[in-house]
Write an enzyme that holds these catalytic residues in place. Sequence first.
Site, PDB file in Angstrom:
ATOM      1  N   LYS A  83       0.851  -1.196   0.000  1.00 54.67           N
ATOM      2  CA  LYS A  83       0.000   0.000   0.000  1.00 54.67           C
ATOM      3  C   LYS A  83       0.883   1.240   0.000  1.00 54.67           C
ATOM      4  O   LYS A  83       1.774   1.381   0.859  1.00 54.67           O
ATOM      5  CB  LYS A  83      -0.890  -0.044   1.243  1.00 54.67           C
TER       6      LYS A  83
HETATM    7  O1  G3P Z   1      -9.080   2.173   4.479  1.00 56.59           O
HETATM    8  C1  G3P Z   1      -8.833   3.460   4.949  1.00 56.59           C
HETATM    9  C2  G3P Z   1      -9.595   3.655   6.205  1.00 56.59           C
HETATM   10  O2  G3P Z   1      -9.010   2.938   7.232  1.00 56.59           O
HETATM   11  C3  G3P Z   1      -9.783   5.054   6.602  1.00 56.59           C
HETATM   12  O3  G3P Z   1     -10.966   5.088   7.304  1.00 56.59           O
HETATM   13  O4  G3P Z   1     -12.627   5.964   8.845  1.00 56.59           O
HETATM   14  O5  G3P Z   1     -10.176   6.471   9.180  1.00 56.59           O
HETATM   15  O6  G3P Z   1     -11.436   7.528   7.318  1.00 56.59           O
HETATM   16  P1  G3P Z   1     -11.307   6.328   8.212  1.00 56.59           P
END
Ligand code: G3P
Length: 217
Positions: A83
């Site tokens: 990634k």
């Molecule tokens: O896959 C990316 C994710 O982990 C981000 O999620 O909720 O932190 O914006 P969030």
Amino acid sequence: MKFFVDTAEIDAIAELNDLGMVDGVTTNPSLILKSGRDILEVTREICALVDGPVSAEVVATEADAMIAEGRKLAEIAPNITVKLPLTWDGLKACKVLSGEGKMVNVTLCFSANQALIAAKAGATFISPFVGRLDDINLDGMDLIADIREIYDNYDFDTEILVASVRSVNHVTESAKIGADVITAPPGVIKKLADHPLTDKGLDAFLKDWAKTGQKIL
Ligand code: G3P
């Protein structure tokens, strides 16, 4: 549409994997911190549990160092997806690592043009963050529709991996648009089975069944 689980919690992955709901896993530095585990150790355990792609994120910001980290992460298991952040250095690393036959997930995508250049750099997956766009009063799902249209216009193979999924509605909308993959926290995936009319209907059936006095077993 494939379901990836966005977590580094082994127990949560195993529970959903037993239900056939895990086509892959995504992690990031924040999720590794939350797990309290060593990145190499926990990623190896996830790869042993899950057959599909497991994203492990580099933390270097300069291309050569990203490539070195990506190669080290890819040694963990054949299903590792490296990634990389959507920067020019990240795209340079994407070009090199995808050229070596490694799967690459380009993350932190917030615009259609970013998705376009990631596809041109050979990304296996592009990760647009819908929840974080919603957070700033933009519509994350509009971005997914735009990327779907652009990728289809030119037959790009890069898969749209909807990330920062916060609600079951994000999942429905992703499926309607034709996203290839969603990655969601275990809690969101588990909510997909919930409906108040299911609970109400089951309750009524069980009450009536009790009145029959019968048993199946
Ligand atoms: O896959 C990316 C994710 O982990 C981000 O999620 O909720 O932190 O914006 P969030």
